[in-house]
Motif scaffolding. Structure first.
Motif, PDB file in Angstrom:
ATOM      1  N   ILE A   1      -5.406  -4.396  -7.680  1.00 41.89           N
ATOM      2  CA  ILE A   1      -5.430  -5.410  -8.743  1.00 41.89           C
ATOM      3  C   ILE A   1      -6.799  -6.084  -8.661  1.00 41.89           C
ATOM      4  O   ILE A   1      -7.088  -6.820  -7.729  1.00 41.89           O
ATOM      5  CB  ILE A   1      -4.319  -6.451  -8.555  1.00 41.89           C
ATOM      6  CG1 ILE A   1      -2.936  -5.776  -8.568  1.00 41.89           C
ATOM      7  CG2 ILE A   1      -4.407  -7.514  -9.643  1.00 41.89           C
ATOM      8  CD1 ILE A   1      -2.534  -5.170  -9.875  1.00 41.89           C
ATOM      9  N   VAL A   2      -7.663  -5.804  -9.640  1.00 43.87           N
ATOM     10  CA  VAL A   2      -9.030  -6.314  -9.579  1.00 43.87           C
ATOM     11  C   VAL A   2      -9.180  -7.659 -10.286  1.00 43.87           C
ATOM     12  O   VAL A   2     -10.144  -8.388 -10.047  1.00 43.87           O
ATOM     13  CB  VAL A   2     -10.030  -5.295 -10.162  1.00 43.87           C
ATOM     14  CG1 VAL A   2     -10.038  -4.018  -9.331  1.00 43.87           C
ATOM     15  CG2 VAL A   2      -9.722  -4.985 -11.619  1.00 43.87           C
TER      16      VAL A   2
ATOM     17  N   VAL B   1      -5.024  -6.647 -14.146  1.00 48.90           N
ATOM     18  CA  VAL B   1      -5.839  -5.464 -14.407  1.00 48.90           C
ATOM     19  C   VAL B   1      -5.901  -4.627 -13.134  1.00 48.90           C
ATOM     20  O   VAL B   1      -6.277  -5.128 -12.071  1.00 48.90           O
ATOM     21  CB  VAL B   1      -7.257  -5.852 -14.863  1.00 48.90           C
ATOM     22  CG1 VAL B   1      -8.083  -4.613 -15.162  1.00 48.90           C
ATOM     23  CG2 VAL B   1      -7.190  -6.759 -16.087  1.00 48.90           C
ATOM     24  N   MET B   2      -5.555  -3.347 -13.245  1.00 44.65           N
ATOM     25  CA  MET B   2      -5.482  -2.467 -12.083  1.00 44.65           C
ATOM     26  C   MET B   2      -6.546  -1.374 -12.172  1.00 44.65           C
ATOM     27  O   MET B   2      -6.790  -0.808 -13.251  1.00 44.65           O
ATOM     28  CB  MET B   2      -4.093  -1.839 -11.992  1.00 44.65           C
ATOM     29  CG  MET B   2      -3.714  -1.315 -10.634  1.00 44.65           C
ATOM     30  SD  MET B   2      -1.941  -0.962 -10.542  1.00 44.65           S
ATOM     31  CE  MET B   2      -1.808  -0.563  -8.795  1.00 44.65           C
ATOM     32  N   TYR B   3      -7.182  -1.100 -11.037  1.00 46.84           N
ATOM     33  CA  TYR B   3      -8.195  -0.044 -10.991  1.00 46.84           C
ATOM     34  C   TYR B   3      -8.128   0.648  -9.636  1.00 46.84           C
ATOM     35  O   TYR B   3      -8.257   0.003  -8.589  1.00 46.84           O
ATOM     36  CB  TYR B   3      -9.599  -0.604 -11.216  1.00 46.84           C
ATOM     37  CG  TYR B   3     -10.661   0.478 -11.292  1.00 46.84           C
ATOM     38  CD1 TYR B   3     -10.873   1.169 -12.480  1.00 46.84           C
ATOM     39  CD2 TYR B   3     -11.422   0.825 -10.182  1.00 46.84           C
ATOM     40  CE1 TYR B   3     -11.821   2.177 -12.557  1.00 46.84           C
ATOM     41  CE2 TYR B   3     -12.374   1.826 -10.257  1.00 46.84           C
ATOM     42  CZ  TYR B   3     -12.576   2.502 -11.444  1.00 46.84           C
ATOM     43  OH  TYR B   3     -13.506   3.505 -11.518  1.00 46.84           O
TER      44      TYR B   3
ATOM     45  N   ASP C   1      -3.485   0.119  -2.839  1.00 48.87           N
ATOM     46  CA  ASP C   1      -4.174  -0.426  -1.672  1.00 48.87           C
ATOM     47  C   ASP C   1      -4.056  -1.950  -1.670  1.00 48.87           C
ATOM     48  O   ASP C   1      -4.745  -2.640  -2.430  1.00 48.87           O
ATOM     49  CB  ASP C   1      -5.649   0.000  -1.698  1.00 48.87           C
ATOM     50  CG  ASP C   1      -6.410  -0.473  -0.470  1.00 48.87           C
ATOM     51  OD1 ASP C   1      -5.762  -0.790   0.546  1.00 48.87           O
ATOM     52  OD2 ASP C   1      -7.653  -0.536  -0.537  1.00 48.87           O
ATOM     53  N   ASN C   2      -3.137  -2.458  -0.855  1.00 47.27           N
ATOM     54  CA  ASN C   2      -2.980  -3.897  -0.630  1.00 47.27           C
ATOM     55  C   ASN C   2      -2.789  -4.661  -1.954  1.00 47.27           C
ATOM     56  O   ASN C   2      -3.498  -5.616  -2.262  1.00 47.27           O
ATOM     57  CB  ASN C   2      -4.203  -4.447   0.118  1.00 47.27           C
ATOM     58  CG  ASN C   2      -3.943  -5.835   0.676  1.00 47.27           C
ATOM     59  OD1 ASN C   2      -2.810  -6.183   1.000  1.00 47.27           O
ATOM     60  ND2 ASN C   2      -4.988  -6.633   0.786  1.00 47.27           N
ATOM     61  N   VAL C   3      -1.788  -4.239  -2.727  1.00 48.56           N
ATOM     62  CA  VAL C   3      -1.510  -4.845  -4.029  1.00 48.56           C
ATOM     63  C   VAL C   3      -0.580  -6.040  -3.864  1.00 48.56           C
ATOM     64  O   VAL C   3       0.474  -5.931  -3.221  1.00 48.56           O
ATOM     65  CB  VAL C   3      -0.877  -3.816  -4.984  1.00 48.56           C
ATOM     66  CG1 VAL C   3      -0.387  -4.496  -6.263  1.00 48.56           C
ATOM     67  CG2 VAL C   3      -1.877  -2.726  -5.320  1.00 48.56           C
ATOM     68  N   SER C   4      -0.976  -7.160  -4.434  1.00 52.76           N
ATOM     69  CA  SER C   4      -0.134  -8.367  -4.439  1.00 52.76           C
ATOM     70  C   SER C   4      -0.007  -8.869  -5.869  1.00 52.76           C
ATOM     71  O   SER C   4      -0.990  -8.880  -6.628  1.00 52.76           O
ATOM     72  CB  SER C   4      -0.731  -9.460  -3.544  1.00 52.76           C
ATOM     73  OG  SER C   4      -0.738  -9.054  -2.186  1.00 52.76           O
ATOM     74  N   LEU C   5       1.216  -9.291  -6.227  1.00 54.17           N
ATOM     75  CA  LEU C   5       1.500  -9.665  -7.605  1.00 54.17           C
ATOM     76  C   LEU C   5       2.717 -10.584  -7.621  1.00 54.17           C
ATOM     77  O   LEU C   5       3.632 -10.425  -6.812  1.00 54.17           O
ATOM     78  CB  LEU C   5       1.805  -8.402  -8.430  1.00 54.17           C
ATOM     79  CG  LEU C   5       1.552  -8.412  -9.936  1.00 54.17           C
ATOM     80  CD1 LEU C   5       0.086  -8.691 -10.234  1.00 54.17           C
ATOM     81  CD2 LEU C   5       1.957  -7.064 -10.519  1.00 54.17           C
TER      82      LEU C   5
ATOM     83  N   SER D   1       0.854  -1.190   0.000  1.00 50.08           N
ATOM     84  CA  SER D   1       0.000   0.000   0.000  1.00 50.08           C
ATOM     85  C   SER D   1       0.886   1.235   0.000  1.00 50.08           C
ATOM     86  O   SER D   1       1.990   1.219   0.557  1.00 50.08           O
ATOM     87  CB  SER D   1      -0.919   0.028   1.221  1.00 50.08           C
ATOM     88  OG  SER D   1      -1.818  -1.070   1.202  1.00 50.08           O
ATOM     89  N   CYS D   2       0.398   2.298  -0.626  1.00 46.51           N
ATOM     90  CA  CYS D   2       1.188   3.528  -0.714  1.00 46.51           C
ATOM     91  C   CYS D   2       0.246   4.729  -0.722  1.00 46.51           C
ATOM     92  O   CYS D   2      -0.704   4.784  -1.514  1.00 46.51           O
ATOM     93  CB  CYS D   2       2.047   3.517  -1.976  1.00 46.51           C
ATOM     94  SG  CYS D   2       3.219   4.866  -2.077  1.00 46.51           S
TER      95      CYS D   2
END
Length: 674
Positions: A579-580, A573-575, A381-385, A361-362
């Motif tokens: 990552i949605v 896909v990012m929104y 917000d709580n991005v995992s990849l 998160s940033c």
């Protein structure tokens, strides 16, 4: 000029004197446009598309010389009109124009309202209040919410898509009979592009306008234009109805352009067709066919004799000697056989995870106005990849969704508030900067701004070696020359400067600089969006070749979904900082689970003559990250949103090996299709 024509151009030429010779920018072209129809003019940069449009209204550089048999507009010959008549009665009143870059076309110190009203009051005897009513009406028509309040705003307060909508409204203020749109969607997201083209078509039908659409995007012209004119080196080389030209191209240049488009005729992960070289500057005496030096079928006659114009039917002709005729299918087959590569061959076996982003998160603190309070803007917000060794992971999403923040965090240039980034089992913040730079390298969108204009290409490419103190000067130069050969850059440009290279050569230099340290991960940030389709094909082929030769791993940031289809193994896909949806390329692109992904795929403009421009079905514009919606961040624009979506944020869920964050993921596909 027939009774149905609104514009008839005969033998138009534009010559621009230079220090040593004369540049023949437009060379005796003839075009006709019918009332209510759209003419698409396509070709590479330097073909003369924009110069043709500017010549219609005599908006040429001071030294340029225009000549024409006639430029008949609504029965009047514009070649005989004085500058005063053009300025007061034609430009902005009967002929409107939408320019490529709205930020440079709009005056930054004037409000939107003032600029819209002046467009009308300068040409018509109307009051300020009447002009304001017209401005509000058109801003509403182009889809800007709360149009009355927009009149007080300035261009910098609007997004790119909103500024382009303002430009469209400005061009329509005086109800022109002809609208010229010069690359109106080039810099826009895929959803905004579809909305703008859909809007132009609706406004064209409502106001009965004719339109000239200038673009290098064949997907756009295939959906939006009734007729197409293919330009090369200042000349029209092929023209006809859009479906006829795109389905049965007769000129080698038209065939070459189509083979450069990712996904053309259903191909993916194969080498694209490529047109070698660049559009020549047509100076001095011209002999033979201008395309001969780049044509795979050129014969001796092509280099010496001017090619004849061959008519196939009324309004359908091409200019070519036709040596060794090949059908488009044969041309495609030859290109594929030469590639000697299948999708199975080009896709590397997936390896172990090389890069892991875990719960990152940033948040930035942003001040609105000079004296405004600082407010939080949550960029991620709580991005995992996860990025696996040897794969291409495409990261897609609209501008402002957080893609750039994510890539900066991955490179260690942005410290996250929480979460971690791990590269080869080591946290990115624990890696020394020099070691991190050796492991991960970026390729930026615009090679001209990312290369130092005061350094030679050799100095630019060897700079990483010099910074890391690897090898002697001679060894660094030798390594640079090997990299230049690898990326297809001629060693003769070693001592040249960036402005002496073409766009494709500059991007090759940027790729060479990124690869000279032999990195494990390469972040490609829109590496082809600023390039012509022919140069784009060369760069995409090169990137796939280098992946195989150097065992590279790519994070590919782009908004071009045809490029995603061609390059990617997986898609994320990012929104609005999340990552949605993330999964296998074919799964995500053919059977999307999230409504936003569905809208993105619906907005993609593949080459499909006869099909209309799609309506993405998205309500409103991309939200302001500082005013983040409650619940699911996509719910204000989602056609399926209900009370649960508005109140509760969904968590990640694995469906058919695709990770999705949506309450409606299991049923969205069938609901949206119905």
């Amino acid at each position: 000029m027939s009774t149905t024509s609104i514009l008839d151009i005969q033998n138009l030429s534009v010559d621009i004197p230079t220090d040593s010779s004369t540049l023949h920018a437009v060379r005796g072209i003839s075009l006709e446009l019918n009332r209510g129809e759209t003419l698409g003019i396509v070709g590479e940069s330097g073909s003369g598309k924009s110069m043709t449009a500017l010549a219609l209204m005599n908006l040429l550089p001071p030294a340029a010389k225009r000549s024409a048999g006639c430029i008949s507009f609504e029965g009047s010959d514009l070649t005989h009109a004085t500058e005063q008549e053009l300025a007061s009665k034609i430009r902005g009143q009967r002929i409107g124009m939408i320019f490529q870059e709205p930020m440079t076309s709009l005056n930054p110190v004037y409000s939107i309202g003032r600029q819209l009203k002046e467009t009308m009051t300068l040409h018509r005897k109307v009051s300020e209040s009447e002009a304001e009513k017209r401005a509000i009406y058109l801003l509403e028509k182009v889809g800007l919410p709360d149009p009355a309040s927009r009149l007080k705003q300035y261009p910098h307060e609007l997004s790119g898509g909103q500024r382009q909508r303002v430009m469209i409204a400005m061009a329509l203020m005086n109800e022109p009979e002809l609208l010229i749109a010069d690359e109106p969607t080039t810099a826009l997201d895929v959803t905004i592009q579809a909305q703008i083209l859909h809007l132009l078509r609706e406004l064209q039908q409502e106001f009965g306008m004719s339109m000239i659409l200038i673009t290098h995007d064949l997907g756009v012209v295939s959906r939006a234009a009734d007729h197409i004119a293919v330009m090369y080196a200042g000349d029209i080389v092929e023209t006809g109805r859009t479906a006829e030209v795109l389905e049965d191209p007769r000129h080698p240049y038209t065939q070459g352009l189509l083979e450069c488009v990712p996904g053309y005729r259903g191909t993916s992960q194969q080498r694209l067709g490529a047109i070698p070289g660049i559009v020549p500057a047509m100076t001095g005496t011209i002999s033979g066919c201008a395309f001969a030096s780049r044509c795979p079928r050129a014969a001796d006659i092509c280099k010496t004799d001017t090619p004849p114009t061959k008519a196939l039917q009324q309004g359908r002709y091409f200019v070519c000697h036709e040596p060794n005729i090949q059908t488009p299918e044969n041309t495609a087959n030859t290109a594929r056989e030469a590639a000697n590569q299948t999708p199975e061959d080009s896709a590397l076996k997936k390896g172990e995870p090389i890069l892991t982003v875990d719960g990152v998160s940033c948040t930035f603190m942003v001040r609105r106005g000079l004296f405004g309070k600082r407010k939080p803007l949550q960029a991620m917000d709580n991005v995992s990849l996860t990025l696996n060794k040897g794969e291409v992971l495409a990261l897609v999403g609209e501008s402002g969704c957080g893609k750039s923040t994510l890539t900066r965090t991955i490179m260690g240039l942005q410290k996250p508030d929480s979460g971690s980034v791990t590269l080869n089992g080591r946290r990115i913040e624990n890696l020394p900067p020099m070691e991190r730079a050796r492991m991960i390298q970026p390729i930026f969108q615009d090679p001209y701004s990312s290369l130092n204009p005061r350094k030679t290409i050799g100095e630019i490419i060897t700079k990483p070696l010099a910074v890391h103190r690897i090898g002697s000067r001679q060894e660094q130069h030798a390594q640079a020359r090997r990299i230049m050969e690898l990326v297809g850059l001629p060693t003769r440009v070693f001592n040249s400067y960036p402005d002496q290279l073409s766009g494709g050569q500059r991007q090759r230099a940027a790729i060479g600089r990124a690869l000279i340290m032999n990195p494990e991960v390469v972040i490609c940030d829109e590496p082809t969006s600023a390039l012509d389709v022919s140069v784009q094909a060369q760069i995409l082929n090169l990137l796939l070749d280098l992946r195989d030769e150097m065992d590279l791993t790519y994070l590919f940031v782009t908004h071009n979904l045809s490029v995603v289809q061609h390059m990617a193994d997986r898609v994320a896909v990012m929104y609005l900082g999340e990552i949605v949806e993330c999964g296998d390329r074919d799964q995500v692109m053919t059977d999307p689970k999230h409504p936003y992904t569905h809208a993105l795929m619906d907005s993609a403009l593949s080459i499909s003559p006869g099909e209309t421009v799609p309506d993405p079905g998205l309500a409103g514009d991309f939200p302001n990250p500082m005013n983040r919606p409650s619940g699911c961040p996509f719910h204000p624009r989602c056609p399926l949103a209900d009370q649960q979506c508005r109140e509760q944020a969904p968590g990640p869920e694995l469906i058919d090996n695709t990770l999705v964050q949506c309450w409606k993921a299991k049923t969205s596909g069938s609901q949206l299709k119905s």
